[in-house]
Enzyme design. Structure first.
Site, PDB file in Angstrom:
ATOM      1  N   GLU A 155     -39.853 -33.057   3.763  1.00 18.15           N
ATOM      2  CA  GLU A 155     -38.195 -32.179   3.296  1.00 18.15           C
ATOM      3  C   GLU A 155     -38.721 -30.240   3.691  1.00 18.15           C
ATOM      4  O   GLU A 155     -37.244 -29.508   4.054  1.00 18.15           O
ATOM      5  CB  GLU A 155     -38.719 -31.546   1.735  1.00 18.15           C
ATOM      6  CG  GLU A 155     -38.724 -32.940   0.725  1.00 18.15           C
ATOM      7  CD  GLU A 155     -37.200 -33.120   0.763  1.00 18.15           C
ATOM      8  OE1 GLU A 155     -36.146 -32.178   1.354  1.00 18.15           O
ATOM      9  OE2 GLU A 155     -36.829 -34.042   0.744  1.00 18.15           O
ATOM     10  N   ASP A 196     -29.687 -28.520  -3.426  1.00 17.37           N
ATOM     11  CA  ASP A 196     -29.503 -28.268  -3.041  1.00 17.37           C
ATOM     12  C   ASP A 196     -28.013 -28.014  -2.769  1.00 17.37           C
ATOM     13  O   ASP A 196     -27.351 -28.627  -3.401  1.00 17.37           O
ATOM     14  CB  ASP A 196     -30.251 -28.335  -1.529  1.00 17.37           C
ATOM     15  CG  ASP A 196     -29.347 -30.469  -1.157  1.00 17.37           C
ATOM     16  OD1 ASP A 196     -28.909 -30.642  -2.420  1.00 17.37           O
ATOM     17  OD2 ASP A 196     -29.392 -30.913   0.277  1.00 17.37           O
ATOM     18  N   TYR A 238     -35.970 -25.685  -4.210  1.00 21.79           N
ATOM     19  CA  TYR A 238     -35.417 -26.953  -3.678  1.00 21.79           C
ATOM     20  C   TYR A 238     -36.884 -28.108  -3.733  1.00 21.79           C
ATOM     21  O   TYR A 238     -36.893 -28.847  -4.200  1.00 21.79           O
ATOM     22  CB  TYR A 238     -34.614 -26.794  -2.397  1.00 21.79           C
ATOM     23  CG  TYR A 238     -33.965 -28.242  -2.636  1.00 21.79           C
ATOM     24  CD1 TYR A 238     -33.427 -28.930  -2.780  1.00 21.79           C
ATOM     25  CD2 TYR A 238     -34.529 -29.104  -1.154  1.00 21.79           C
ATOM     26  CE1 TYR A 238     -32.933 -30.369  -2.633  1.00 21.79           C
ATOM     27  CE2 TYR A 238     -34.539 -30.118  -0.832  1.00 21.79           C
ATOM     28  CZ  TYR A 238     -33.652 -31.187  -1.174  1.00 21.79           C
ATOM     29  OH  TYR A 238     -33.379 -31.834  -1.435  1.00 21.79           O
TER      30      TYR A 238
END
Ligand code: SF4
Length: 352
Positions: A43, A144, A126
């Site tokens: 991520e 996002d 996020y």
């Protein structure tokens, strides 16, 4: 109250989950059961970077740092070398800061808690939502730009999706939908639709698992949404950059300041403004350089998220580099020092 029309989001979520199990991509950070470290690392790498570009970096990274302890133990040079080319180096620095905190305070593991994740360096709402839903199965959406675009079209949302209130609105909306669902598949399914199907231009509605729910599709307004008000313009900076070589062809590098753009990385000596040839002697005198041979002049532009560097470069030869500077050979530039791309743009290929 944001202007969107209601849609059966629970049915949408089930269709997204089912589609993910049928068509979800096999990626090196996806496994069953998930490895939280891999989810986190991917991520962070995926911020501002395409999946295809991240895959080789991810594989190289976990080979060198297979777990949180080994990430915490990397030297700064090793860390930035592994990150070289991905850009946004503060992501790598924060990754390691967090790894050290996890080793010291969390038993070398990521906490299974959204708020605790959010308190760690480099982890925003996020990323915390993505890690806690994908790795730990918690009902925390990860919203996002891709997910916002998808939701804005799905619900015919007419407000500016770049406004903070839009993100809050959709995050709250999703929270209730997440309850009782296979949240890991839902988060990843939403990501996939945003990345491969509900594209910014010409969305591929014929492949979309929720086309029959989508209001923008029904109203033939997919290319009119989402509404995005113009972004702030980037700050333009003029810089003069020195490529200073000594007689042994070693290039002068300086450690950059601890804050600001490219913080803590190795860079080339830089001064603000565009200096002409007559003015560079003065600037070099500040470094203690009084004699030099001008080799060539060059220029380049580098675009960051919030800034543009318009660089004028002067390549010079000096007898010896100031003693407190680093002199890097061509080999050391490729093996030890992760010189940011902005500076590499000024260096001819044969010197890299
Ligand atoms: S139908 Fe088209 S516009 Fe609507 S969510 Fe799917 S891809 Fe996006």
């Amino acid at each position: 109250m944001p202007s969107s029309v209601s849609v059966d989001l629970s049915s949408v979520a089930l269709a997204v989950i089912s589609d993910f199990y049928q068509r979800g991509k096999a990626l090196p950070w996806r496994s069953n059961p998930p490895v939280p470290y891999h989810v986190w690392l991917s991520e962070i790498m995926l911020q501002q970077t395409r999946i295809e570009a991240v895959i080789p970096y991810f594989l190289r990274f976990i080979e060198k740092a297979p777990d949180i302890i080994s990430l915490a133990s990397l030297s700064e040079a090793e860390l930035f070398k592994l990150w070289e080319g991905l850009g946004y180096y503060s992501r790598a620095a924060n990754l390691q800061k967090t790894a050290k905190i996890l080793v010291q305070k969390h038993g070398c593991a990521l906490p299974r808690d959204y708020e605790a994740l959010l308190s760690l360096p480099g982890i925003g709402p996020y990323t915390a939502g993505a890690i806690s839903s994908i790795a730990f199965g918690l009902p925390t959406p990860a919203v996002d730009g891709n997910v916002l675009r998808f939701l804005a079209r799905l619900t015919l949302y007419e407000d500016n999706i770049l406004a903070d209130k839009s993100k809050k609105y959709f995050t709250e909306m999703l929270k209730s939908v997440y309850l009782g669902k296979d949240v890991a598949a839902l988060t990843q399914g939403l990501m996939e639709i945003g990345q491969y199907v509900c594209l910014p231009k010409n969305p591929r509605c014929e492949l979309c698992p929720v086309a029959n729910h989508c209001l923008a599709h029904r109203e033939k307004r997919t290319n009119a949404l989402p509404v995005r008000l113009a972004k702030k313009t980037r700050k333009k900076e003029d810089l003069t950059v020195f490529l200073i070589y000594d007689r042994a062809e070693r290039l002068a590098l300086q450690k950059r300041p601890e804050s600001g753009l490219l913080a803590n990385l190795y860079g080339l000596p830089t001064t603000s403004g565009t200096l002409c040839e007559q003015e560079i002697s003065k600037a070099l005198a500040l470094y203690g350089i009084s004699r030099f041979e001008l080799l060539w002049k060059t220029s380049a532009v580098h675009i960051f998220t919030h800034a543009e560097w318009h660089m004028t470069g002067y390549a010079l030869r000096v007898e010896a580099l100031p003693s407190d500077w680093i002199g890097a050979t061509k080999e050391e530039l490729s093996s030890i020092y992760a010189l940011p791309t902005a500076f590499k743009k000024l260096i001819p290929e044969e010197f890299l």
